[in-house]
Design an enzyme around this catalytic site. Structure first.
Site, PDB file in Angstrom:
ATOM      1  CB  SER A 142      -0.855  -0.006   1.266  1.00 26.03           C
ATOM      2  OG  SER A 142      -1.591   1.199   1.380  1.00 26.03           O
ATOM      3  CE1 TYR A 170      -3.824  -2.133   5.683  1.00 29.90           C
ATOM      4  CE2 TYR A 170      -3.272   0.125   5.103  1.00 29.90           C
ATOM      5  CZ  TYR A 170      -3.629  -1.157   4.721  1.00 29.90           C
ATOM      6  OH  TYR A 170      -3.791  -1.463   3.391  1.00 29.90           O
TER       7      TYR A 170
HETATM    8  P1  NAP Z   1     -11.420  -6.285   0.970  1.00 32.42           P
HETATM    9  O1  NAP Z   1     -12.400  -5.958  -0.086  1.00 32.42           O
HETATM   10  O2  NAP Z   1     -11.798  -6.142   2.391  1.00 32.42           O
HETATM   11  O3  NAP Z   1     -10.881  -7.785   0.698  1.00 32.42           O
HETATM   12  C1  NAP Z   1      -9.972  -8.381   1.581  1.00 32.42           C
HETATM   13  C2  NAP Z   1      -9.832  -9.856   1.263  1.00 32.42           C
HETATM   14  O4  NAP Z   1      -8.918 -10.445   2.203  1.00 32.42           O
HETATM   15  C3  NAP Z   1     -11.147 -10.593   1.368  1.00 32.42           C
HETATM   16  O5  NAP Z   1     -11.296 -11.525   0.305  1.00 32.42           O
HETATM   17  C4  NAP Z   1     -11.025 -11.318   2.696  1.00 32.42           C
HETATM   18  O6  NAP Z   1     -11.794 -12.509   2.677  1.00 32.42           O
HETATM   19  C5  NAP Z   1      -9.519 -11.616   2.749  1.00 32.42           C
HETATM   20  N1  NAP Z   1      -9.087 -11.900   4.112  1.00 32.42           N
HETATM   21  C6  NAP Z   1      -9.152 -11.081   5.193  1.00 32.42           C
HETATM   22  N2  NAP Z   1      -8.753 -11.744   6.296  1.00 32.42           N
HETATM   23  C7  NAP Z   1      -8.436 -13.010   5.907  1.00 32.42           C
HETATM   24  C8  NAP Z   1      -7.982 -14.167   6.582  1.00 32.42           C
HETATM   25  N3  NAP Z   1      -7.780 -14.202   7.920  1.00 32.42           N
HETATM   26  N4  NAP Z   1      -7.746 -15.288   5.863  1.00 32.42           N
HETATM   27  C9  NAP Z   1      -7.950 -15.296   4.533  1.00 32.42           C
HETATM   28  N5  NAP Z   1      -8.377 -14.236   3.835  1.00 32.42           N
HETATM   29  C10 NAP Z   1      -8.630 -13.110   4.515  1.00 32.42           C
HETATM   30  O7  NAP Z   1     -10.089  -5.396   0.780  1.00 32.42           O
HETATM   31  P2  NAP Z   1      -9.339  -4.850  -0.527  1.00 32.42           P
HETATM   32  O8  NAP Z   1      -9.527  -3.394  -0.563  1.00 32.42           O
HETATM   33  O9  NAP Z   1      -9.657  -5.661  -1.718  1.00 32.42           O
HETATM   34  O10 NAP Z   1      -7.820  -5.094  -0.068  1.00 32.42           O
HETATM   35  C11 NAP Z   1      -6.990  -6.106  -0.623  1.00 32.42           C
HETATM   36  C12 NAP Z   1      -5.548  -5.784  -0.283  1.00 32.42           C
HETATM   37  O11 NAP Z   1      -5.207  -4.502  -0.821  1.00 32.42           O
HETATM   38  C13 NAP Z   1      -5.249  -5.704   1.221  1.00 32.42           C
HETATM   39  O12 NAP Z   1      -3.999  -6.287   1.489  1.00 32.42           O
HETATM   40  C14 NAP Z   1      -5.204  -4.201   1.490  1.00 32.42           C
HETATM   41  O13 NAP Z   1      -4.372  -3.900   2.598  1.00 32.42           O
HETATM   42  C15 NAP Z   1      -4.614  -3.704   0.178  1.00 32.42           C
HETATM   43  N6  NAP Z   1      -4.885  -2.299  -0.128  1.00 32.42           N
HETATM   44  C16 NAP Z   1      -6.175  -1.861  -0.179  1.00 32.42           C
HETATM   45  C17 NAP Z   1      -6.401  -0.508  -0.467  1.00 32.42           C
HETATM   46  C18 NAP Z   1      -7.797   0.052  -0.540  1.00 32.42           C
HETATM   47  O14 NAP Z   1      -7.934   1.285  -0.500  1.00 32.42           O
HETATM   48  N7  NAP Z   1      -8.829  -0.756  -0.693  1.00 32.42           N
HETATM   49  C19 NAP Z   1      -5.324   0.352  -0.705  1.00 32.42           C
HETATM   50  C20 NAP Z   1      -4.035  -0.152  -0.639  1.00 32.42           C
HETATM   51  C21 NAP Z   1      -3.823  -1.476  -0.361  1.00 32.42           C
HETATM   52  P3  NAP Z   1     -12.548 -13.127   3.954  1.00 32.42           P
HETATM   53  O15 NAP Z   1     -12.992 -11.999   4.829  1.00 32.42           O
HETATM   54  O16 NAP Z   1     -13.647 -13.916   3.337  1.00 32.42           O
HETATM   55  O17 NAP Z   1     -11.533 -14.008   4.595  1.00 32.42           O
END
Ligand code: NAP
Length: 236
Positions: free
Chosen positions: A141, A154
């Site tokens: 990120s 985070y």
């Molecule tokens: P999201 O929509 O909340 O998706 C997160 C995913 O991670 C879900 O499929 C969730 O599935 C899975 N997950 C969470 N805890 C888990 C566990 N204990 N075991 C297995 N799977 C798990 O978030 P997103 O925005 O797509 O984020 C994806 C990645 O991008 C993350 O690493 C986040 O830090 C990074 N990121 C996001 C942003 C943003 O603004 N959205 C910006 C920069 C970086 P389950 O809950 O079903 O397990």
């Protein structure tokens, strides 16, 4: 790398950025393994991939559990007969001041955002080395390069993930494994809930933009490794 027929595994593939990456790789002809905890979400994504004629496999797992994380990789490799691309995308954030952050929240973030990446990567390395030309992509990120109020836990996981990822890149390049760290700004997903530092602007990055960027990087010839990419909203 020609993505057609390659075997790719995406963690956190049930929604958000992981779902978009899985769909993009499937569109390019990869066989995609989907993992996260929510079976229903994985089944929905698998259904979309199958409707496009793609081959896919779901393996529900809680990656904060060492046994489940390691078994997930072993099952994937056994059932698909190899692995070429590992995308460590699963992650979460709790955004509170240090004074209020709960130990359970701190531990869960470190467990999924950082420890699980170590576990899946270590378990996958023999298979990725065996493939000769392979990829590990870690979704960090811009929070792994910056600091902000309410972000202590985070940002610490993402600064740590960038360090892990860059050391891994230096270690594994000799085996033909390219390691890419992706650092998105705010992306339009359900991530982080109301306390997250998301922009409310409509021009926010879409998950598909992250996926398209990753496909571009994978397509680069084996001689060239794009090792880190920042992806920002143009007008935050
Ligand atoms: P999201 O929509 O909340 O998706 C997160 C995913 O991670 C879900 O499929 C969730 O599935 C899975 N997950 C969470 N805890 C888990 C566990 N204990 N075991 C297995 N799977 C798990 O978030 P997103 O925005 O797509 O984020 C994806 C990645 O991008 C993350 O690493 C986040 O830090 C990074 N990121 C996001 C942003 C943003 O603004 N959205 C910006 C920069 C970086 P389950 O809950 O079903 O397990």
């Amino acid at each position: 790398m020609d993505i057609q027929n390659k075997i790719a595994l995406v963690t956190g593939a049930g929604r958000g950025i992981g779902r978009a990456i899985a769909m993009a790789l499937a569109k390019e002809g990869a066989k995609v393994i989907l993992t996260a905890r929510s079976r229903k979400q994985l089944e929905d994504v698998a259904g979309e991939i199958q409707a496009m004629g793609g081959e896919t496999l779901i393996i529900p797992a809680d990656l904060s559990d060492e046994k489940q994380a390691r078994e997930m990789i072993a099952t994937a490799v056994r059932q698909m007969n190899g692995l070429h691309i590992l995308i460590n995308n699963a992650g979460l954030g709790y955004f509170r001041p240090v004074a209020d952050l709960k130990i359970e929240e701190w531990d869960e973030m470190f467990s999924v955002n950082l420890r699980a990446v170590f576990l899946t990567t270590q378990s996958a390395l023999p298979h990725l080395r065996h493939a000769k030309e392979s990829f590990i992509i870690n979704i960090a990120s811009l929070a792994g390069k910056n600091t902000f109020v309410n972000g202590a836990g985070y940002t610490a996981t993402k600064w740590g993930l960038r360090a892990f990822s860059q050391c891994l890149m230096l270690e594994e390049r000799q085996y033909g494994i390219r390691v890419l760290t992706v650092c998105p700004g705010s992306v339009d997903t359900s991530f982080g809930g109301s306390g997250s530092p998301h922009s409310s602007k409509k021009e926010i990055i879409k998950p598909e933009d992250i996926a398209d960027t990753i496909v571009m990087a994978i397509r680069m010839p084996q001689r060239t490794m794009v090792s880190e990419i920042d992806i920002r909203p143009t007008n935050p």
